[in-house]
Design a protein around this motif. Structure first.
Motif, PDB file in Angstrom:
ATOM      1  N   UNK A 133       0.812  -1.219   0.000  1.00 12.63           N
ATOM      2  CA  UNK A 133       0.000   0.000   0.000  1.00 12.63           C
ATOM      3  C   UNK A 133       0.845   1.268   0.000  1.00 12.63           C
ATOM      4  N   UNK A 134       2.096   1.175   0.402  1.00 13.38           N
ATOM      5  CA  UNK A 134       2.959   2.358   0.415  1.00 13.38           C
ATOM      6  C   UNK A 134       3.078   2.979  -0.979  1.00 13.38           C
ATOM      7  N   UNK A 135       3.059   2.148  -2.010  1.00 15.29           N
ATOM      8  CA  UNK A 135       3.188   2.684  -3.373  1.00 15.29           C
ATOM      9  C   UNK A 135       1.897   3.356  -3.818  1.00 15.29           C
ATOM     10  N   UNK A 136       0.765   2.938  -3.284  1.00 12.32           N
ATOM     11  CA  UNK A 136      -0.478   3.658  -3.538  1.00 12.32           C
ATOM     12  C   UNK A 136      -0.456   5.032  -2.884  1.00 12.32           C
ATOM     13  N   UNK A 137       0.136   5.096  -1.694  1.00 13.15           N
ATOM     14  CA  UNK A 137       0.289   6.384  -1.013  1.00 13.15           C
ATOM     15  C   UNK A 137       1.220   7.291  -1.812  1.00 13.15           C
ATOM     16  N   UNK A 138       2.284   6.726  -2.369  1.00 16.79           N
ATOM     17  CA  UNK A 138       3.191   7.518  -3.204  1.00 16.79           C
ATOM     18  C   UNK A 138       2.454   8.097  -4.407  1.00 16.79           C
ATOM     19  N   UNK A 139       1.599   7.300  -5.043  1.00 19.27           N
ATOM     20  CA  UNK A 139       0.806   7.798  -6.157  1.00 19.27           C
ATOM     21  C   UNK A 139      -0.110   8.938  -5.707  1.00 19.27           C
ATOM     22  N   UNK A 140      -0.678   8.801  -4.520  1.00 20.11           N
ATOM     23  CA  UNK A 140      -1.533   9.867  -3.987  1.00 20.11           C
ATOM     24  C   UNK A 140      -0.736  11.151  -3.764  1.00 20.11           C
ATOM     25  N   UNK A 141       0.497  11.036  -3.283  1.00 21.15           N
ATOM     26  CA  UNK A 141       1.329  12.217  -3.049  1.00 21.15           C
ATOM     27  C   UNK A 141       1.725  12.867  -4.370  1.00 21.15           C
ATOM     28  N   UNK A 142       1.973  12.053  -5.401  1.00 24.09           N
ATOM     29  CA  UNK A 142       2.255  12.611  -6.736  1.00 24.09           C
ATOM     30  C   UNK A 142       1.076  13.466  -7.210  1.00 24.09           C
ATOM     31  N   UNK A 143      -0.139  12.930  -7.058  1.00 22.06           N
ATOM     32  CA  UNK A 143      -1.334  13.690  -7.444  1.00 22.06           C
ATOM     33  C   UNK A 143      -1.505  14.939  -6.583  1.00 22.06           C
ATOM     34  N   UNK A 144      -1.195  14.828  -5.291  1.00 18.92           N
ATOM     35  CA  UNK A 144      -1.313  15.984  -4.409  1.00 18.92           C
ATOM     36  C   UNK A 144      -0.383  17.111  -4.846  1.00 18.92           C
ATOM     37  N   UNK A 145       0.833  16.759  -5.192  1.00 14.18           N
ATOM     38  CA  UNK A 145       1.782  17.801  -5.611  1.00 14.18           C
ATOM     39  C   UNK A 145       1.356  18.438  -6.922  1.00 14.18           C
ATOM     40  N   UNK A 146       0.777  17.640  -7.813  1.00 15.60           N
ATOM     41  CA  UNK A 146       0.279  18.212  -9.060  1.00 15.60           C
ATOM     42  C   UNK A 146      -0.920  19.120  -8.838  1.00 15.60           C
ATOM     43  N   UNK A 147      -1.795  18.729  -7.913  1.00 15.01           N
ATOM     44  CA  UNK A 147      -2.994  19.523  -7.637  1.00 15.01           C
ATOM     45  C   UNK A 147      -2.689  20.804  -6.876  1.00 15.01           C
ATOM     46  N   UNK A 148      -1.645  20.796  -6.055  1.00 13.92           N
ATOM     47  CA  UNK A 148      -1.370  21.944  -5.181  1.00 13.92           C
ATOM     48  C   UNK A 148      -0.228  22.812  -5.705  1.00 13.92           C
ATOM     49  N   UNK A 149       0.982  22.295  -5.714  1.00 13.67           N
ATOM     50  CA  UNK A 149       2.118  23.098  -6.151  1.00 13.67           C
ATOM     51  C   UNK A 149       2.036  23.470  -7.625  1.00 13.67           C
ATOM     52  N   UNK A 150       1.416  22.611  -8.434  1.00 10.80           N
ATOM     53  CA  UNK A 150       1.312  22.915  -9.856  1.00 10.80           C
ATOM     54  C   UNK A 150       0.203  23.892 -10.195  1.00 10.80           C
ATOM     55  N   UNK A 151      -0.743  24.086  -9.267  1.00  8.98           N
ATOM     56  CA  UNK A 151      -1.911  24.909  -9.571  1.00  8.98           C
ATOM     57  C   UNK A 151      -1.597  26.379  -9.829  1.00  8.98           C
ATOM     58  N   UNK A 152      -0.754  27.064  -9.025  1.00  6.15           N
ATOM     59  CA  UNK A 152      -0.517  28.495  -9.274  1.00  6.15           C
ATOM     60  C   UNK A 152       0.042  28.815 -10.645  1.00  6.15           C
ATOM     61  N   UNK A 153       0.575  27.822 -11.346  1.00  5.57           N
ATOM     62  CA  UNK A 153       1.143  28.084 -12.669  1.00  5.57           C
ATOM     63  C   UNK A 153       0.088  28.499 -13.686  1.00  5.57           C
TER      64      UNK A 153
END
Length: 488
Positions: A19-39
């Motif tokens: 399940x740790x790799x599912x959490x990693x996928x979730x964090x990838x999506x989180x970074x795209x949704x948050x840090x990538x948004x102001x662009x």
């Protein structure tokens, strides 16, 4: 018994696998949704100016507040994670982000937009992003470095996809309906948070709030209170002392005063951030102002994000070579210097082909800055103080991100020339890179001279000891000889 020994061997099976790799996928999506948004905010720049009859300076406060709060909310997020756990903080952040963007679709003035899309959405993104990154250290032990590197690619994916989606929705529905849809998209942060189920280690969960270590005398005080007694007067620290301890824990002012490397790096980064975000905010308005079609102008930001996907991991691998051990700061300064120099390409021409060349060079440069920012901080600060040093670092950084774009927008309003954006950005980036490079070089030289000056003293003391030991036994005052029998 040590804390490591208290954890049973089978408890680590939940980490680095399954399940740790599912959490990693979730964090990838989180970074795209948050840090990538102001662009993508620059795409709405012209529309917001037109609807609210606002200047460049007034409009630029909206993305500035969002980015500043996204960085400055770190200490508050740390408190949430400590008290309620990573899952709660991520889901709360997703809810706040969604509420902020939905509310912004009904705004009738820029000041309302500052509060909703700027402050509320920025704070929500901060909670989701930082709590998500924190969760990786619980789910990964052996592969933690790999997990962090893979998670950072989410930022690049966000930089690539958000502008394209924003331009399409803006053309089809207008900015208000687009912000409403963004509110629904950001609710996916709650889904990512739900994936972060607790990791059971021994009898406690690392992702659940853990009770702090007991202070001396705390147990006796609690027993006394339970029996109806009053605590000892000395057991109640004053508000001033408690506030000082909190600031020392989450904001490393003592490290800033004592650690010259951290001091130089923090000052340099704070100065650099005054110009770092300017191209991301003003590139699309500059291209549209220069006659580039809106869809093509939005593509420029996506080009930066797409190249980041490949260059950022390569930069991380390059900095990991043994040659750069202790020298990552110079690689970082080189990337910042290249970012500043690349801005002069926009001044030469605003043709679409020239802007594409600019985006390619800028993307390579900022990939180095993004990949090395926290790695350099780890190099100059002890890991036991890294969390608090990061808190002060991000707060000072957020002040620059908050003030830089509006001040530059004020210059554009006065001069009626977008070239001020790129001149200003180049000035801050180049000067900060040179300041950090020369300061660290001088600091290294000072440390080497200090070591060299201490070396003769060490050698002389060794020689003195040898001379003393070489004297005849009769001339030295020695303790009585003790004869012992040993088996060899």
């Amino acid at each position: 018994m040590s804390r490591r020994a208290a954890v049973p061997r089978g408890a680590a099976k939940a980490q680095d696998r399954g399940w740790a790799w599912m959490v990693l996928l979730a964090v990838v999506l989180l970074q795209g949704l948050t840090l990538g948004f102001p662009s993508c905010i620059g795409i709405f720049f012209t529309e917001l100016q037109r609807d609210f009859h606002a200047s460049n300076s007034e409009t630029s406060w909206f993305p500035s507040i969002m980015v500043a709060v996204l960085h400055a909310g770190g200490p508050l997020c740390s408190l949430l994670v400590k008290r309620f756990g990573c899952r709660f903080a991520v889901m709360l952040g997703g809810l706040l982000s969604s509420v902020g963007m939905v509310s912004s679709s009904f705004c009738t003035s820029l000041s309302e937009l500052y509060l909703t899309a700027g402050f509320i959405t920025g704070l929500g993104m901060c909670f989701s992003f930082q709590a998500g990154v924190t969760s990786l250290r619980y789910y990964f032990v052996r592969w933690q470095a790999l997990a962090n590197a893979m998670a950072s690619t989410g930022v690049s994916l966000g930089l690539t996809l958000w502008p394209l989606l924003s331009q399409y929705l803006l053309d089809e529905m207008g900015w208000r309906n687009t912000f409403l849809i963004f509110g629904g998209i950001l609710l996916n942060c709650c889904v990512c948070g739900a994936i972060m189920r607790p990791v059971q280690l021994a009898s406690k969960s690392l992702l659940q709030p853990v009770r702090p270590a007991e202070e001396p005398g705390r147990e006796a005080e609690e027993t006394q209170l339970a029996n109806g007694g009053s605590p000892h007067p000395k057991a109640q620290p004053g508000k001033r002392t408690s506030c000082f301890q909190t600031l020392k824990k989450y904001l490393a002012f003592d490290v800033f005063c004592q650690n010259k490397g951290y001091q130089i790096y923090t000052i340099g980064m704070t100065w650099m951030m005054l110009g770092f975000a300017l191209p991301h905010i003003y590139l699309v308005p500059y291209a549209i102002h220069s006659g580039v079609e809106e869809r093509m102008a939005a593509l420029l930001v996506s080009v930066i994000g797409f190249i980041n996907i490949f260059i950022r991991p390569l930069t991380g691998l390059l900095s990991g070579l043994s040659f750069f051990t202790g020298r990552r700061i110079y690689l970082f300064c080189l990337a910042a210097l290249l970012s500043g120099l690349s801005n002069f390409i926009c001044v030469i021409s605003a043709k679409f082909s020239v802007l594409i060349l600019y985006c390619v060079i800028l993307s390579i440069a900022i990939s180095g800055v993004g990949a090395l920012t926290f790695q350099v901080l780890m190099d100059v600060v002890d890991m036991d103080r890294f969390s608090s040093a990061l808190g002060l670092f991000t707060i000072l950084e957020s002040i620059s991100l908050l003030t830089g774009p509006p001040l530059t927008g004020f210059l554009v309003d006065i001069t009626r020339n977008f070239h001020c954006v790129f001149y200003t950005s180049s000035f801050f980036l180049i000067s900060a890179a040179l300041f950090m490079a020369f300061s660290f070089c001088a600091l290294e030289r000072k440390n080497k001279l200090k070591e060299a000056s201490n070396a003769p003293l060490d050698n002389s003391s060794k020689c003195q000891r040898n001379e003393i030991s070489a004297e005849p036994l009769s001339e030295r005052q020695s303790p009585p000889v003790e004869v012992r029998t040993t088996n060899i």
